[in-house]
Design a protein around this motif. Structure first.
Motif, PDB file in Angstrom:
ATOM      1  N   VAL A  99      32.709 -10.655 -16.407  1.00 29.11           N
ATOM      2  CA  VAL A  99      31.579 -11.548 -16.157  1.00 29.11           C
ATOM      3  C   VAL A  99      30.924 -11.290 -14.806  1.00 29.11           C
ATOM      4  O   VAL A  99      31.601 -11.113 -13.788  1.00 29.11           O
ATOM      5  CB  VAL A  99      32.054 -13.018 -16.212  1.00 29.11           C
ATOM      6  CG1 VAL A  99      30.902 -13.973 -15.901  1.00 29.11           C
ATOM      7  CG2 VAL A  99      32.669 -13.338 -17.568  1.00 29.11           C
ATOM      8  N   ASN A 100      29.581 -11.296 -14.808  1.00 29.48           N
ATOM      9  CA  ASN A 100      28.772 -11.399 -13.590  1.00 29.48           C
ATOM     10  C   ASN A 100      28.130 -12.780 -13.590  1.00 29.48           C
ATOM     11  O   ASN A 100      27.165 -13.024 -14.328  1.00 29.48           O
ATOM     12  CB  ASN A 100      27.681 -10.326 -13.550  1.00 29.48           C
ATOM     13  CG  ASN A 100      28.236  -8.913 -13.595  1.00 29.48           C
ATOM     14  OD1 ASN A 100      27.871  -8.131 -14.462  1.00 29.48           O
ATOM     15  ND2 ASN A 100      29.113  -8.575 -12.667  1.00 29.48           N
ATOM     16  N   GLY A 101      28.646 -13.689 -12.775  1.00 27.24           N
ATOM     17  CA  GLY A 101      28.191 -15.066 -12.822  1.00 27.24           C
ATOM     18  C   GLY A 101      26.729 -15.258 -12.504  1.00 27.24           C
ATOM     19  O   GLY A 101      26.099 -16.217 -12.977  1.00 27.24           O
ATOM     20  N   ILE A 102      26.145 -14.343 -11.719  1.00 25.19           N
ATOM     21  CA  ILE A 102      24.746 -14.500 -11.333  1.00 25.19           C
ATOM     22  C   ILE A 102      23.821 -14.546 -12.543  1.00 25.19           C
ATOM     23  O   ILE A 102      22.745 -15.160 -12.493  1.00 25.19           O
ATOM     24  CB  ILE A 102      24.322 -13.366 -10.375  1.00 25.19           C
ATOM     25  CG1 ILE A 102      23.002 -13.737  -9.679  1.00 25.19           C
ATOM     26  CG2 ILE A 102      24.214 -12.028 -11.110  1.00 25.19           C
ATOM     27  CD1 ILE A 102      22.607 -12.761  -8.572  1.00 25.19           C
ATOM     28  N   ARG A 103      24.239 -13.931 -13.628  1.00 19.09           N
ATOM     29  CA  ARG A 103      23.369 -13.909 -14.824  1.00 19.09           C
ATOM     30  C   ARG A 103      23.150 -15.306 -15.383  1.00 19.09           C
ATOM     31  O   ARG A 103      22.129 -15.582 -16.004  1.00 19.09           O
ATOM     32  CB  ARG A 103      23.958 -13.006 -15.905  1.00 19.09           C
ATOM     33  CG  ARG A 103      24.309 -11.605 -15.456  1.00 19.09           C
ATOM     34  CD  ARG A 103      23.127 -10.814 -14.946  1.00 19.09           C
ATOM     35  NE  ARG A 103      23.600  -9.536 -14.406  1.00 19.09           N
ATOM     36  CZ  ARG A 103      23.209  -9.006 -13.259  1.00 19.09           C
ATOM     37  NH1 ARG A 103      22.335  -9.655 -12.487  1.00 19.09           N
ATOM     38  NH2 ARG A 103      23.692  -7.857 -12.845  1.00 19.09           N
ATOM     39  N   THR A 104      24.109 -16.208 -15.173  1.00 22.47           N
ATOM     40  CA  THR A 104      23.931 -17.576 -15.670  1.00 22.47           C
ATOM     41  C   THR A 104      22.845 -18.297 -14.890  1.00 22.47           C
ATOM     42  O   THR A 104      22.269 -19.270 -15.393  1.00 22.47           O
ATOM     43  CB  THR A 104      25.246 -18.371 -15.584  1.00 22.47           C
ATOM     44  OG1 THR A 104      25.630 -18.512 -14.207  1.00 22.47           O
ATOM     45  CG2 THR A 104      26.359 -17.669 -16.343  1.00 22.47           C
ATOM     46  N   GLU A 105      22.554 -17.836 -13.669  1.00 21.44           N
ATOM     47  CA  GLU A 105      21.453 -18.404 -12.885  1.00 21.44           C
ATOM     48  C   GLU A 105      20.144 -17.700 -13.204  1.00 21.44           C
ATOM     49  O   GLU A 105      19.093 -18.340 -13.308  1.00 21.44           O
ATOM     50  CB  GLU A 105      21.762 -18.292 -11.390  1.00 21.44           C
ATOM     51  CG  GLU A 105      22.931 -19.146 -10.941  1.00 21.44           C
ATOM     52  CD  GLU A 105      23.167 -19.051  -9.436  1.00 21.44           C
ATOM     53  OE1 GLU A 105      22.478 -18.231  -8.771  1.00 21.44           O
ATOM     54  OE2 GLU A 105      24.026 -19.795  -8.919  1.00 21.44           O
ATOM     55  N   GLU A 106      20.203 -16.387 -13.358  1.00 15.80           N
ATOM     56  CA  GLU A 106      18.993 -15.613 -13.647  1.00 15.80           C
ATOM     57  C   GLU A 106      18.482 -15.866 -15.068  1.00 15.80           C
ATOM     58  O   GLU A 106      17.269 -15.902 -15.294  1.00 15.80           O
ATOM     59  CB  GLU A 106      19.273 -14.125 -13.472  1.00 15.80           C
ATOM     60  CG  GLU A 106      19.589 -13.710 -12.056  1.00 15.80           C
ATOM     61  CD  GLU A 106      19.983 -12.256 -11.951  1.00 15.80           C
ATOM     62  OE1 GLU A 106      19.873 -11.694 -10.846  1.00 15.80           O
ATOM     63  OE2 GLU A 106      20.399 -11.659 -12.976  1.00 15.80           O
ATOM     64  N   GLU A 107      19.401 -16.008 -16.008  1.00 18.52           N
ATOM     65  CA  GLU A 107      19.053 -16.264 -17.409  1.00 18.52           C
ATOM     66  C   GLU A 107      19.899 -17.430 -17.921  1.00 18.52           C
ATOM     67  O   GLU A 107      20.892 -17.216 -18.615  1.00 18.52           O
ATOM     68  CB  GLU A 107      19.311 -15.032 -18.278  1.00 18.52           C
ATOM     69  CG  GLU A 107      18.434 -13.836 -18.007  1.00 18.52           C
ATOM     70  CD  GLU A 107      18.626 -12.745 -19.050  1.00 18.52           C
ATOM     71  OE1 GLU A 107      18.787 -13.074 -20.251  1.00 18.52           O
ATOM     72  OE2 GLU A 107      18.620 -11.560 -18.660  1.00 18.52           O
ATOM     73  N   PRO A 108      19.528 -18.660 -17.598  1.00 17.08           N
ATOM     74  CA  PRO A 108      20.349 -19.799 -18.019  1.00 17.08           C
ATOM     75  C   PRO A 108      20.590 -19.859 -19.529  1.00 17.08           C
ATOM     76  O   PRO A 108      21.648 -20.336 -19.962  1.00 17.08           O
ATOM     77  CB  PRO A 108      19.537 -21.010 -17.543  1.00 17.08           C
ATOM     78  CG  PRO A 108      18.701 -20.487 -16.413  1.00 17.08           C
ATOM     79  CD  PRO A 108      18.373 -19.071 -16.779  1.00 17.08           C
ATOM     80  N   LEU A 109      19.644 -19.350 -20.304  1.00 12.82           N
ATOM     81  CA  LEU A 109      19.814 -19.389 -21.755  1.00 12.82           C
ATOM     82  C   LEU A 109      20.922 -18.453 -22.237  1.00 12.82           C
ATOM     83  O   LEU A 109      21.340 -18.529 -23.391  1.00 12.82           O
ATOM     84  CB  LEU A 109      18.494 -19.020 -22.448  1.00 12.82           C
ATOM     85  CG  LEU A 109      17.349 -20.032 -22.299  1.00 12.82           C
ATOM     86  CD1 LEU A 109      16.087 -19.521 -22.990  1.00 12.82           C
ATOM     87  CD2 LEU A 109      17.750 -21.394 -22.864  1.00 12.82           C
ATOM     88  N   SER A 110      21.377 -17.568 -21.342  1.00  9.67           N
ATOM     89  CA  SER A 110      22.468 -16.657 -21.723  1.00  9.67           C
ATOM     90  C   SER A 110      23.831 -17.327 -21.604  1.00  9.67           C
ATOM     91  O   SER A 110      24.811 -16.860 -22.202  1.00  9.67           O
ATOM     92  CB  SER A 110      22.448 -15.405 -20.838  1.00  9.67           C
ATOM     93  OG  SER A 110      22.914 -15.698 -19.524  1.00  9.67           O
ATOM     94  N   THR A 111      23.918 -18.403 -20.849  1.00  9.35           N
ATOM     95  CA  THR A 111      25.213 -18.996 -20.511  1.00  9.35           C
ATOM     96  C   THR A 111      26.050 -19.387 -21.729  1.00  9.35           C
ATOM     97  O   THR A 111      27.275 -19.170 -21.732  1.00  9.35           O
ATOM     98  CB  THR A 111      25.020 -20.208 -19.581  1.00  9.35           C
ATOM     99  OG1 THR A 111      24.267 -19.794 -18.441  1.00  9.35           O
ATOM    100  CG2 THR A 111      26.347 -20.774 -19.132  1.00  9.35           C
ATOM    101  N   PRO A 112      25.474 -19.956 -22.807  1.00  6.52           N
ATOM    102  CA  PRO A 112      26.310 -20.320 -23.956  1.00  6.52           C
ATOM    103  C   PRO A 112      27.055 -19.138 -24.580  1.00  6.52           C
ATOM    104  O   PRO A 112      28.033 -19.347 -25.308  1.00  6.52           O
ATOM    105  CB  PRO A 112      25.296 -20.914 -24.948  1.00  6.52           C
ATOM    106  CG  PRO A 112      24.190 -21.423 -24.092  1.00  6.52           C
ATOM    107  CD  PRO A 112      24.084 -20.447 -22.967  1.00  6.52           C
ATOM    108  N   MET A 113      26.616 -17.921 -24.279  1.00  8.09           N
ATOM    109  CA  MET A 113      27.343 -16.758 -24.793  1.00  8.09           C
ATOM    110  C   MET A 113      28.785 -16.743 -24.284  1.00  8.09           C
ATOM    111  O   MET A 113      29.712 -16.336 -25.003  1.00  8.09           O
ATOM    112  CB  MET A 113      26.621 -15.473 -24.376  1.00  8.09           C
ATOM    113  CG  MET A 113      27.148 -14.228 -25.071  1.00  8.09           C
ATOM    114  SD  MET A 113      28.305 -13.323 -24.057  1.00  8.09           S
ATOM    115  CE  MET A 113      27.877 -11.656 -24.542  1.00  8.09           C
ATOM    116  N   LEU A 114      29.001 -17.228 -23.056  1.00  9.77           N
ATOM    117  CA  LEU A 114      30.348 -17.262 -22.500  1.00  9.77           C
ATOM    118  C   LEU A 114      31.240 -18.242 -23.258  1.00  9.77           C
ATOM    119  O   LEU A 114      32.401 -17.947 -23.552  1.00  9.77           O
ATOM    120  CB  LEU A 114      30.301 -17.639 -21.018  1.00  9.77           C
ATOM    121  CG  LEU A 114      29.573 -16.665 -20.093  1.00  9.77           C
ATOM    122  CD1 LEU A 114      29.542 -17.215 -18.666  1.00  9.77           C
ATOM    123  CD2 LEU A 114      30.215 -15.287 -20.117  1.00  9.77           C
TER     124      LEU A 114
END
Length: 305
Positions: free
Chosen positions: A70-85
């Protein structure tokens, strides 16, 4: 004469036994980098859908739990990606540390890199509650461009209970995802077909390339750890890719099981000194020539431009 006949009979029996014993499949552990968002997102796609496709393909092949780094920054850059985790965890798949923003240790100080590792930990603790998430995949496989930096990073990881997720096979799947997004935008089905064929050809050629190094170094295969990325073309191709590995005699194992092999000993015990962490590095350390890595059969830089 009787002694010769008995010996011949024994050798014949052993030969027949060898042909009837089950052949041990070569082993490979899949690992996925850059969760929850890697590379450009094709029109009409989503990170959650990419994750769903990857998880469905792995489930269909009854694969053991596969790590996603995981690269946590992606959850800030693309919040819509977060549910993938959360989807990854709901599927019973573990997560590991790839630093907060994919920081390349070779291009930064050890202190900057350490801060990135630590910054990623709260997210891992959240999603991996009660389970071990202390596996680290170095971004860009960069373990430090000086002996001092390598050893300092290993000391830090050892103090924080980490193991290193090594890589011994990669067909550079990441290079196909941006071209695929361009081709989708152009609705160029012929170009997409070219990318798909090249992708599988690269994976296939890399099997031979990698196994040849293991045979040269050790006289036998080792369990390989395959580096993959959660890109859109990867999700599209995974069912075919898994069938390719099956057809080449591979069985799928977990990262933990693959790294039980002696090749990975120094990745698990970070109190040991740094040693070559890839087969290419091991070849060079012995003064052996390294063959050219298989290249894409299409120009990934110009296709669909």
């Amino acid at each position: 004469m009787k002694k010769m006949l008995r010996r011949f009979s024994l050798l014949l029996s052993l030969a027949l036994l060898a042909t009837t014993l089950p052949v041990q499949a070569q082993q490979i552990a899949f690992t996925w980098d850059d969760l929850p968002a890697h590379s450009k997102l094709p029109l009409g796609d989503s990170r959650v859908e990419i994750g769903r496709k990857l998880m469905a393909a792995m489930k269909a092949e009854h694969m053991p739990p596969v790590y996603g780094f995981v690269n946590g920054i992606r959850t800030e850059e693309e919040p819509l990606s977060t549910p993938m985790l959360q989807g990854w965890r709901d599927a019973g798949l573990p997560l590991g540390n790839h630093t907060w923003s994919h920081l390349n240790l070779n291009q930064h100080t050890v202190e900057e890199w350490e801060a990135e590792v630590l910054k990623n930990e709260p997210l891992l603790k959240q999603y991996m509650a009660g389970q071990d998430w202390h596996w680290l995949r170095y971004p860009n496989l960069a373990e430090g461009n000086t002996p001092e930096k390598r050893e300092a990073a290993r000391k830090f990881l050892a103090e924080h209970g980490y193991k290193i997720a090594g890589v011994t096979m990669s067909f550079r799947d990441y290079a196909y995802n941006d071209p695929y997004a361009r081709c989708v935008a152009k609705h160029d089905d012929a170009a997409i077909a070219q990318l798909e064929a090249s992708y599988l050809a690269a994976a296939d050629a890399t099997i031979g390339y990698t196994r040849a190094m293991a045979k040269t170094l050790y006289g036998h295969d080792i369990p390989y750890v395959l580096l993959m990325h959660v890109g859109a073309l990867d999700a599209r191709m995974l069912p075919r890719l898994l069938k390719l590995y099956r057809s080449r005699g591979f069985s799928f194992v977990s990262l933990e099981d693959a790294e039980k092999d002696p090749f990975y000993k120094n990745d698990l015990d970070l109190s040991l000194p740094s040693v070559p962490d890839t087969l290419e590095e091991a070849m060079r350390a012995r003064g052996l020539p390294v063959a050219a890595h298989p290249e894409a059969t299409v120009d990934l830089n110009t296709i669909c431009r």
